[in-house]
Design a protein around this motif. Structure first.
Motif, PDB file in Angstrom:
ATOM      1  N   GLU A 174       0.825  -1.205   0.000  1.00  0.00           N
ATOM      2  CA  GLU A 174       0.000   0.000   0.000  1.00  0.00           C
ATOM      3  C   GLU A 174       0.858   1.254   0.000  1.00  0.00           C
ATOM      4  N   GLU A 175       1.910   1.241   0.845  1.00  0.00           N
ATOM      5  CA  GLU A 175       2.748   2.438   0.931  1.00  0.00           C
ATOM      6  C   GLU A 175       3.408   2.732  -0.414  1.00  0.00           C
ATOM      7  N   ARG A 176       3.908   1.682  -1.044  1.00  0.00           N
ATOM      8  CA  ARG A 176       4.603   1.901  -2.322  1.00  0.00           C
ATOM      9  C   ARG A 176       3.625   2.360  -3.404  1.00  0.00           C
ATOM     10  N   LEU A 177       2.496   1.668  -3.447  1.00  0.00           N
ATOM     11  CA  LEU A 177       1.526   2.033  -4.482  1.00  0.00           C
ATOM     12  C   LEU A 177       0.999   3.443  -4.266  1.00  0.00           C
ATOM     13  N   TRP A 178       0.956   3.858  -3.013  1.00  0.00           N
ATOM     14  CA  TRP A 178       0.456   5.197  -2.679  1.00  0.00           C
ATOM     15  C   TRP A 178       1.181   6.253  -3.497  1.00  0.00           C
ATOM     16  N   TYR A 179       2.543   6.169  -3.499  1.00  0.00           N
ATOM     17  CA  TYR A 179       3.303   7.193  -4.222  1.00  0.00           C
ATOM     18  C   TYR A 179       3.108   7.069  -5.718  1.00  0.00           C
ATOM     19  N   PHE A 180       3.008   5.801  -6.171  1.00  0.00           N
ATOM     20  CA  PHE A 180       2.762   5.589  -7.594  1.00  0.00           C
ATOM     21  C   PHE A 180       1.418   6.218  -7.984  1.00  0.00           C
ATOM     22  N   GLY A 181       0.405   5.976  -7.150  1.00  0.00           N
ATOM     23  CA  GLY A 181      -0.914   6.555  -7.398  1.00  0.00           C
ATOM     24  C   GLY A 181      -0.856   8.072  -7.391  1.00  0.00           C
ATOM     25  N   LEU A 182      -0.109   8.633  -6.441  1.00  0.00           N
ATOM     26  CA  LEU A 182       0.005  10.090  -6.372  1.00  0.00           C
ATOM     27  C   LEU A 182       0.588  10.653  -7.656  1.00  0.00           C
ATOM     28  N   VAL A 183       1.637   9.976  -8.156  1.00  0.00           N
ATOM     29  CA  VAL A 183       2.266  10.460  -9.393  1.00  0.00           C
ATOM     30  C   VAL A 183       1.260  10.413 -10.541  1.00  0.00           C
ATOM     31  N   LEU A 184       0.544   9.290 -10.643  1.00  0.00           N
ATOM     32  CA  LEU A 184      -0.442   9.169 -11.729  1.00  0.00           C
ATOM     33  C   LEU A 184      -1.525  10.237 -11.597  1.00  0.00           C
ATOM     34  N   LEU A 185      -1.978  10.465 -10.355  1.00  0.00           N
ATOM     35  CA  LEU A 185      -3.035  11.448 -10.135  1.00  0.00           C
ATOM     36  C   LEU A 185      -2.543  12.843 -10.501  1.00  0.00           C
ATOM     37  N   ALA A 186      -1.301  13.159 -10.086  1.00  0.00           N
ATOM     38  CA  ALA A 186      -0.756  14.480 -10.403  1.00  0.00           C
ATOM     39  C   ALA A 186      -0.651  14.645 -11.919  1.00  0.00           C
ATOM     40  N   PHE A 187      -0.173  13.596 -12.577  1.00  0.00           N
ATOM     41  CA  PHE A 187      -0.065  13.638 -14.043  1.00  0.00           C
ATOM     42  C   PHE A 187      -1.430  13.925 -14.659  1.00  0.00           C
ATOM     43  N   THR A 188      -2.448  13.164 -14.185  1.00  0.00           N
ATOM     44  CA  THR A 188      -3.793  13.340 -14.727  1.00  0.00           C
ATOM     45  C   THR A 188      -4.293  14.757 -14.486  1.00  0.00           C
ATOM     46  N   TRP A 189      -4.109  15.218 -13.248  1.00  0.00           N
ATOM     47  CA  TRP A 189      -4.576  16.539 -12.850  1.00  0.00           C
ATOM     48  C   TRP A 189      -4.017  17.607 -13.786  1.00  0.00           C
ATOM     49  N   PHE A 190      -2.678  17.579 -14.003  1.00  0.00           N
ATOM     50  CA  PHE A 190      -2.087  18.661 -14.780  1.00  0.00           C
ATOM     51  C   PHE A 190      -2.416  18.546 -16.255  1.00  0.00           C
ATOM     52  N   THR A 191      -2.395  17.314 -16.795  1.00  0.00           N
ATOM     53  CA  THR A 191      -2.727  17.203 -18.217  1.00  0.00           C
ATOM     54  C   THR A 191      -4.179  17.605 -18.455  1.00  0.00           C
TER      55      THR A 191
END
Lengths: 387, 298
Positions: A174-191
């Motif tokens: 969960e901890e590892r995926l959390w950061y991966f999810g954050l990166v994906l979410l940030a990418f989605t947000w900005f694009t």
């Protein structure tokens, strides 16, 4: 005031939540992290749907299908019945596959409008579910398939064989995926924000407000409608990959009509056409039932699981609350959480402005700042497109 | 040949029941531009009340009570919840989502009450069948077709000849002009919702009757198949709803009959076929079979 000082509040408003989000895995139990992960996946999908419904004005109830294409695409591309590609490549291919599925539907999506498209996309959910059950060589049939963990540069995002410890906190899946999810979410947000604020976003908004006017201004109607559909399906595919990674198993029944309706509820509760609203709505709709299921037995009138018949179980209690929450929020704020936040902010601002020296022309200028509901309310839900 | 006739009749009966539900969708959409997602749960409510009350009131009394209660509920949902929302046709999706919330509330409650039971509605047809030459038809199917035809005819007459029907058609044409002529929009709308609720409750009876085994908590999901029926015909057209329902009913009946020949395409094809037909029709006619192409004003 210098430029830097002017940007400071906005910068802190962006950085502080990000820091908090990055710090959370060090403090939260994995149960909460999982809720967070599901919410992030939902947020990515909801942003995609928001592009389509909120900006292009197209209603889609087929989002669950594209989520499924993303999830199953990832599983197949990275898994054993399938080419077994590296997970990152599989993820990219899964997103492209979801986009292609959206493109295949574009003859319909480009021509059919509004409520009609909503019901037409309903077809995708049923057809997709049927395919998931039928093509069991690819999808594993009714029981689904287990998901290969994501691997980036040698680091496996799994409760892994290596006992990774960061700052004294054991880092599991969960901890590892959390950061991966954050990166994906940030990418989605900005694009997504970029798309909305740029040329395509404006074209889509024009299309939503008046098809005739937009086509007279030179916006190719059908092409923009279908490309909005394709982009939205690609975001859905990305969300599907994240869902697959956080569930670690994909089953057909997850991607049913209920999921599609949940996504629709997310963007409407969040406020149509706003990226932030979509994220808020996604957290609300995804986390609320899970949190309520956890605490439902502590609510009054709710019996513990396994009590005699006729008493109210926690699952039902959380469904009641969910249904009631949808009704109450939308009656109270038809423009969703985003509209609610905007009204609160402008009320706050006008109060702040009123307090220091008395306004130059008496109470006059301060009054109009408080939104006059009669003028804003009818146009807000569809007109709003400031992300 | 017998198989073909049987299938045709089954499809017709199914279509007649779908028509009751789809007509409800169309009436509601015409009156308020809302897609009523709570329709399935309203149908379930009607069936449930009939099932619970039929031992006390007899079938006819229970049915009347169920129909009236469902109509009242639909009217209340519209008046108390939906009419509070901004009345902009372009904001209709908000009301649509509110109906989803209502649906969740109703379905959760009814499912909790029904549990895993199969409720009998106490209908007078039982499992009797009639034989016409080579074909055998259950009484309940004949009743479904006859009652639907009567009721739908009555609804069409209401549209055409009653003051309410005129108001509804005016309001659907131009809301503002209708209001200026003194048409009470709120009341017209609410009555439309009541009528749709009553039709849904009526449909529940035939959905639970033989050859089905009774009312269960998933009976309401049948409304999902009336969606394609309503869209297929054109959402704002009552005649379209009728035609769409027959197409969907026949499609489903034929796919069920010939399922074994279509086995390559997988099991449960009959649940998917209505949607496939709908998408194909929408490809050719994006506004449905009877949908008018809206004239654009610049």
């Amino acid at each position: 005031m210098s430029d830097a000082a002017k940007h400071l509040p906005r910068l802190t408003a962006a950085v502080v939540p990000l820091l908090v989000l990055c710090a959370l895995p060090f403090y939260l139990e994995s149960y909460w992290l999982r809720i967070g992960l599901f919410s992030m996946a939902a947020a990515i999908g909801a942003i995609g749907l928001s592009l389509l419904s909120g900006t292009a004005g197209q209603l889609s109830m087929g989002h669950a299908f594209f989520l499924a294409v993303g999830a199953y695409g990832y599983v197949w591309f990275s898994g054993d019945p399938g080419p077994g590609l590296p997970p990152v490549v599989a993820m990219v291919l899964a997103v492209l596959l979801a986009g292609a599925a959206g493109g295949l539907f574009s003859p319909v999506a480009g021509r059919v409008k509004g409520m009609y498209l909503g019901i037409a996309t309903l077809a995708l959910v049923f057809i997709g579910h049927h395919l998931m059950l039928t093509l069991d060589g690819v999808t594993g049939g009714f029981n689904g398939r287990s998901v290969e963990p994501m691997e980036i540069g040698g680091l496996v995002l799994d409760s892994g064989r290596d006992d990774l410890v960061v700052l004294g906190v054991p880092f599991g899946a969960e901890e590892r995926l959390w950061y991966f999810g954050l990166v994906l979410l940030a990418f989605t947000w900005f694009t997504a924000r970029g798309l909305l604020r740029g040329r395509p976003g404006r074209a889509l908004a024009a299309l939503r407000d008046s098809e005739t006017a937009a086509s007279v201004m030179g916006v190719p109607v059908a092409r923009h409608r279908s490309s909005a559909f394709v982009v939205s399906s690609m975001y859905a595919g990305l969300a599907g990959v994240l869902i697959a990674l956080s569930f670690r198993r994909v089953v057909p029944d997850h991607f049913g009509l209920v999921l599609s309706i949940d996504y629709l509820a997310m963007i409407v509760i969040g406020g149509l056409g706003s990226v932030g609203g979509a994220v808020a709505g996604a957290f609300f709709v995804t986390a609320l039932p899970l949190v309520m299921a956890k605490y439902a037995d502590q609510l009054p009138l709710v019996a513990a699981p396994g009590s005699p018949d006729g008493s109210l179980g926690p699952t039902e209690a959380s469904r009641y609350l969910y249904g009631a929450a949808i009704v109450v929020i939308l009656l109270w704020a038809p423009d969703g959480l985003h509209g609610l936040a905007r009204r609160l902010r402008s009320r706050l601002r006008s109060r702040l402005r009123r307090e220091p020296p008395a306004p130059p022309h008496g109470p006059g200028p301060a009054e109009p700042v408080t939104p006059a509901p009669t003028t804003t309310a009818p146009s807000v839900p569809v007109k709003e497109h400031t992300p | 040949m017998t198989g073909l006739l049987d299938t045709l009749l089954a499809g017709l009966a199914l279509g007649a029941v779908y028509a009751l539900v789809a007509l409800g969708f169309v009436i509601i959409f015409k009156a308020s531009h809302v897609m009523n997602f709570a329709h399935g749960s309203m149908l379930l409510l009607g069936g449930y009340l009939t099932a619970v009350l039929h031992e006390h009131l007899g079938f006819a009394g229970a049915l009347a009570a169920g129909v009236l209660a469902t109509a009242a509920l639909a009217g209340v949902v519209d008046r108390v919840l939906l009419q509070r929302l901004p009345q902009d046709p372009r904001a209709a999706h908000v009301a649509t989502i509110v109906t989803i919330g209502v649906d969740i509330l109703l379905v959760t409650d009814l499912a909790r009450r029904i549990g895993g039971d199969l409720l009998s509605l106490g209908d007078p047809w039982g499992d009797r069948v009639r034989t016409f030459g080579p074909v055998t038809v259950p009484d309940s199917r004949l009743a479904a077709v006859a009652v639907s035809a009567l009721v739908i005819g009555a609804v069409f007459a209401l549209f055409r000849y009653s003051r309410w029907g005129l108001s509804l058609r005016c309001a659907a044409e131009d809301t503002e002009a209708a209001a200026l002529q003194g048409i009470r929009l709120g009341r017209t709308r609410m009555l439309a919702w009541c009528l749709a609720g009553a039709l849904a409750a009526l449909a529940a009876v035939f959905l639970a009757a033989f050859p089905a085994t009774g009312l269960e908590r998933t009976t309401g999901q049948i409304a999902l198949k009336a969606f394609p029926a309503a869209i297929l015909g054109g959402l704002a057209s009552p005649v379209g709803a009728l035609a769409g329902s027959l197409v969907i009913g026949l499609t489903e009946a034929f796919v069920i009959t010939y399922q074994s020949d279509l086995h390559v395409l997988g099991d449960g094809l009959s649940d998917v076929a209505p949607y496939v037909v709908m998408v194909l029709v929408l490809l050719v006619r994006p506004n449905g079979l009877f949908g008018a192409k809206g004239a654009a004003r610049v």
